[in-house]
Motif scaffolding. Sequence first.
Motif, PDB file in Angstrom:
ATOM      1  N   LYS A  51       0.789  -0.827  -0.019  1.00 43.22           N
ATOM      2  CA  LYS A  51       0.222  -0.259  -0.167  1.00 43.22           C
ATOM      3  C   LYS A  51       0.957   1.857  -0.007  1.00 43.22           C
ATOM      4  N   TRP A  52       0.607   2.135  -1.045  1.00 47.78           N
ATOM      5  CA  TRP A  52       1.344   2.957  -1.052  1.00 47.78           C
ATOM      6  C   TRP A  52       0.558   4.507  -1.248  1.00 47.78           C
ATOM      7  N   PRO A  53       0.662   4.913  -0.550  1.00 47.73           N
ATOM      8  CA  PRO A  53      -0.438   6.010  -0.410  1.00 47.73           C
ATOM      9  C   PRO A  53      -0.406   7.180  -0.948  1.00 47.73           C
ATOM     10  N   HIS A  54      -1.108   8.253  -1.587  1.00 42.23           N
ATOM     11  CA  HIS A  54      -0.558   9.195  -2.048  1.00 42.23           C
ATOM     12  C   HIS A  54       0.319  10.754  -1.089  1.00 42.23           C
ATOM     13  N   ASN A  55       1.140  10.941  -1.345  1.00 45.24           N
ATOM     14  CA  ASN A  55       1.569  12.382  -0.616  1.00 45.24           C
ATOM     15  C   ASN A  55       1.909  11.436   0.794  1.00 45.24           C
ATOM     16  N   GLY A  56       1.743   9.790   0.632  1.00 44.51           N
ATOM     17  CA  GLY A  56       2.044   9.527   2.554  1.00 44.51           C
ATOM     18  C   GLY A  56       3.333   9.834   2.959  1.00 44.51           C
ATOM     19  N   LEU A  57       4.547  10.051   2.929  1.00 43.09           N
ATOM     20  CA  LEU A  57       5.468  10.855   2.987  1.00 43.09           C
ATOM     21  C   LEU A  57       5.201  12.025   3.556  1.00 43.09           C
ATOM     22  N   ARG A  58       4.219  13.145   3.153  1.00 44.17           N
ATOM     23  CA  ARG A  58       3.973  14.202   3.497  1.00 44.17           C
ATOM     24  C   ARG A  58       2.925  14.123   4.295  1.00 44.17           C
ATOM     25  N   HIS A  59       2.238  13.240   4.163  1.00 44.09           N
ATOM     26  CA  HIS A  59       1.766  12.880   5.623  1.00 44.09           C
ATOM     27  C   HIS A  59       1.750  12.985   6.636  1.00 44.09           C
ATOM     28  N   SER A  60       3.062  12.115   6.633  1.00 42.12           N
ATOM     29  CA  SER A  60       3.426  11.738   7.389  1.00 42.12           C
ATOM     30  C   SER A  60       4.703  12.546   8.739  1.00 42.12           C
ATOM     31  N   PHE A  61       4.960  13.154   7.015  1.00 44.17           N
ATOM     32  CA  PHE A  61       5.918  14.149   8.219  1.00 44.17           C
ATOM     33  C   PHE A  61       4.747  15.596   8.932  1.00 44.17           C
ATOM     34  N   ALA A  62       3.722  15.452   8.370  1.00 47.50           N
ATOM     35  CA  ALA A  62       2.317  16.553   9.204  1.00 47.50           C
ATOM     36  C   ALA A  62       2.614  16.416  10.395  1.00 47.50           C
ATOM     37  N   SER A  63       2.425  14.991  10.790  1.00 51.95           N
ATOM     38  CA  SER A  63       1.520  14.176  12.106  1.00 51.95           C
ATOM     39  C   SER A  63       2.709  13.993  12.304  1.00 51.95           C
ATOM     40  N   TYR A  64       3.885  13.816  12.593  1.00 54.21           N
ATOM     41  CA  TYR A  64       5.220  13.250  13.294  1.00 54.21           C
ATOM     42  C   TYR A  64       5.791  15.042  13.579  1.00 54.21           C
ATOM     43  N   ARG A  65       5.701  15.798  12.637  1.00 56.95           N
ATOM     44  CA  ARG A  65       6.096  16.991  13.104  1.00 56.95           C
ATOM     45  C   ARG A  65       5.246  17.151  14.431  1.00 56.95           C
ATOM     46  N   LEU A  66       4.132  17.736  14.050  1.00 61.21           N
ATOM     47  CA  LEU A  66       3.087  18.411  15.234  1.00 61.21           C
ATOM     48  C   LEU A  66       3.871  18.207  16.571  1.00 61.21           C
ATOM     49  N   ALA A  67       3.273  16.591  16.748  1.00 64.70           N
ATOM     50  CA  ALA A  67       2.398  15.290  17.801  1.00 64.70           C
ATOM     51  C   ALA A  67       4.806  16.296  19.188  1.00 64.70           C
ATOM     52  N   ALA A  68       5.812  16.407  17.689  1.00 64.24           N
ATOM     53  CA  ALA A  68       7.560  16.738  17.939  1.00 64.24           C
ATOM     54  C   ALA A  68       7.298  18.052  18.278  1.00 64.24           C
ATOM     55  N   ILE A  69       6.684  18.653  18.100  1.00 69.91           N
ATOM     56  CA  ILE A  69       7.303  20.555  18.677  1.00 69.91           C
ATOM     57  C   ILE A  69       5.581  21.138  18.943  1.00 69.91           C
ATOM     58  N   HIS A  70       4.095  20.531  18.470  1.00 67.27           N
ATOM     59  CA  HIS A  70       3.221  21.246  19.164  1.00 67.27           C
ATOM     60  C   HIS A  70       3.136  22.781  18.684  1.00 67.27           C
ATOM     61  N   ASP A  71       3.420  22.948  17.356  1.00 67.36           N
ATOM     62  CA  ASP A  71       3.589  24.409  16.486  1.00 67.36           C
ATOM     63  C   ASP A  71       2.657  24.392  15.384  1.00 67.36           C
ATOM     64  N   ALA A  72       2.003  24.411  15.543  1.00 68.02           N
ATOM     65  CA  ALA A  72       0.772  24.631  14.325  1.00 68.02           C
ATOM     66  C   ALA A  72       0.651  25.338  13.455  1.00 68.02           C
ATOM     67  N   PRO A  73       1.275  26.397  13.544  1.00 68.43           N
ATOM     68  CA  PRO A  73       1.414  27.662  12.517  1.00 68.43           C
ATOM     69  C   PRO A  73       2.861  26.929  11.887  1.00 68.43           C
ATOM     70  N   ARG A  74       3.918  26.963  12.421  1.00 66.38           N
ATOM     71  CA  ARG A  74       5.312  27.076  11.974  1.00 66.38           C
ATOM     72  C   ARG A  74       5.112  25.428  11.307  1.00 66.38           C
ATOM     73  N   VAL A  75       4.434  23.789  11.905  1.00 61.49           N
ATOM     74  CA  VAL A  75       4.244  22.997  10.805  1.00 61.49           C
ATOM     75  C   VAL A  75       3.454  23.783   9.421  1.00 61.49           C
ATOM     76  N   SER A  76       2.552  24.592   9.753  1.00 59.30           N
ATOM     77  CA  SER A  76       1.886  24.758   8.423  1.00 59.30           C
ATOM     78  C   SER A  76       1.988  25.795   7.351  1.00 59.30           C
ATOM     79  N   ALA A  77       3.844  26.382   7.957  1.00 63.27           N
ATOM     80  CA  ALA A  77       4.632  27.290   7.043  1.00 63.27           C
ATOM     81  C   ALA A  77       5.503  26.501   6.083  1.00 63.27           C
ATOM     82  N   GLU A  78       6.045  25.311   7.082  1.00 63.66           N
ATOM     83  CA  GLU A  78       7.047  24.422   6.400  1.00 63.66           C
ATOM     84  C   GLU A  78       6.091  23.986   5.510  1.00 63.66           C
ATOM     85  N   LEU A  79       4.417  23.502   5.478  1.00 64.86           N
ATOM     86  CA  LEU A  79       4.423  22.564   4.505  1.00 64.86           C
ATOM     87  C   LEU A  79       3.259  23.595   3.332  1.00 64.86           C
TER      88      LEU A  79
END
Length: 383
Positions: free
Chosen positions: A312-340
């Motif tokens: 199974k290879w979801p479309h943009n699955g790596l990007r979704h993983s980055f968003a999930s793990y990055r938000l859980a790590a730094i708890h800074d939604a505006p910053r993660v949103s800017a990076e995305l």
Amino acid sequence: MKKPTIAVRPYRHSKNHKFIVDLRAFGKGRKFFKTRVEAEAEAMRQKTLLERHSREAVGLSQREMSEVIAARSKLAEYGKKLSDAVTFFVDHLERVRRCKITVAQLAKEVLETKYKDGRSVKYLGMLRLYFKRFCQDFGNRLIADITVEELDTWLRSLPGSPKTRADYRANIGVLFGHAAGRRMIDFNPISFTAKPKLIDKAPDIFKVGELRTLLETARNQAPDVLPMLAVGAFAGLRDAEIKRLDWSEVDLARGHIEVTAAKAKSARRRIVPIQPNLAAWLCHYAGMKGRLAPVGARKKLVRVRKATGLLKWPHNGLRHSFASYRLAAIHDAPRVSAELGHTSPNMLYGTYRELVHPAEAERYWKIEPAAESKNVVAFTASA
């Protein structure tokens, strides 16, 4: 009941205006005059107008009179008069008369504008497909003449899932949003149509163990596609953005990746920081030139996936993983949103919040290359 009349009467409450013509019984208020002559002239004018309207009313058929009475009664429920309805509808007709552009003409104009704005070829192609379908039904209609009710009925009649209808609603909204921005219409009617209800579904993300195995397999069997996987997982670029990325935009020395406006989905430039573990995966590629994605990247990625056992290879699955793990790590939604490359953190909160445990996020950002393998090819430069 005594029939109201139009007459001149003395007015004792003003030194300057001593005469009055009371028209309140006819819905026109009161008028004040300095002399009787002026007051009598106005009274005569009002009588003439009243007689003319009476003659026109006598000329109405019984059906027309019934329509007037019914319309007045219905408007009264909303505190409105016939004159209000006439003003509203005439304004609508005037807008239609002034704006002679059809849907097909507007679609062409919007596509040309988006092209000049530097939007991607993929985005323009997608927009063109949605516009083409809409123009099949509304192409010859004036844009100012299309109502909210028509749009809502059209969207509900489309075949497919609610997600399909939501996509049409969003893209056709671009068309009407452009018209509203150019003052061809007063507002975007799409925003008043019913929004399809979508089933909430968490994005597919990779587990820490899966991603580690995937990267090590690529490192040993197809090292030229490893940067694509690492950049997707640890910088959050979209699949399409990675395919367009050039090594000159990956600055390992200063620690960031530049996503130019021409290559971003949103047509907005952004700078994405290179995390320490991403730097560890890319350090052997310093000095590379040309596209990040190698020739035949798709087939090589398929081989790596099969070797890893990831069917199974979801479309943009790596990007979704980055968003999930990055938000859980730094708890800074505006910053993660800017990076995305998001314009608002709202979507990030609604989609990715609390998908992974903080302990898993800590493990994710410690995924680094294992000890050097004999099979690893050291990359230094490439034409």
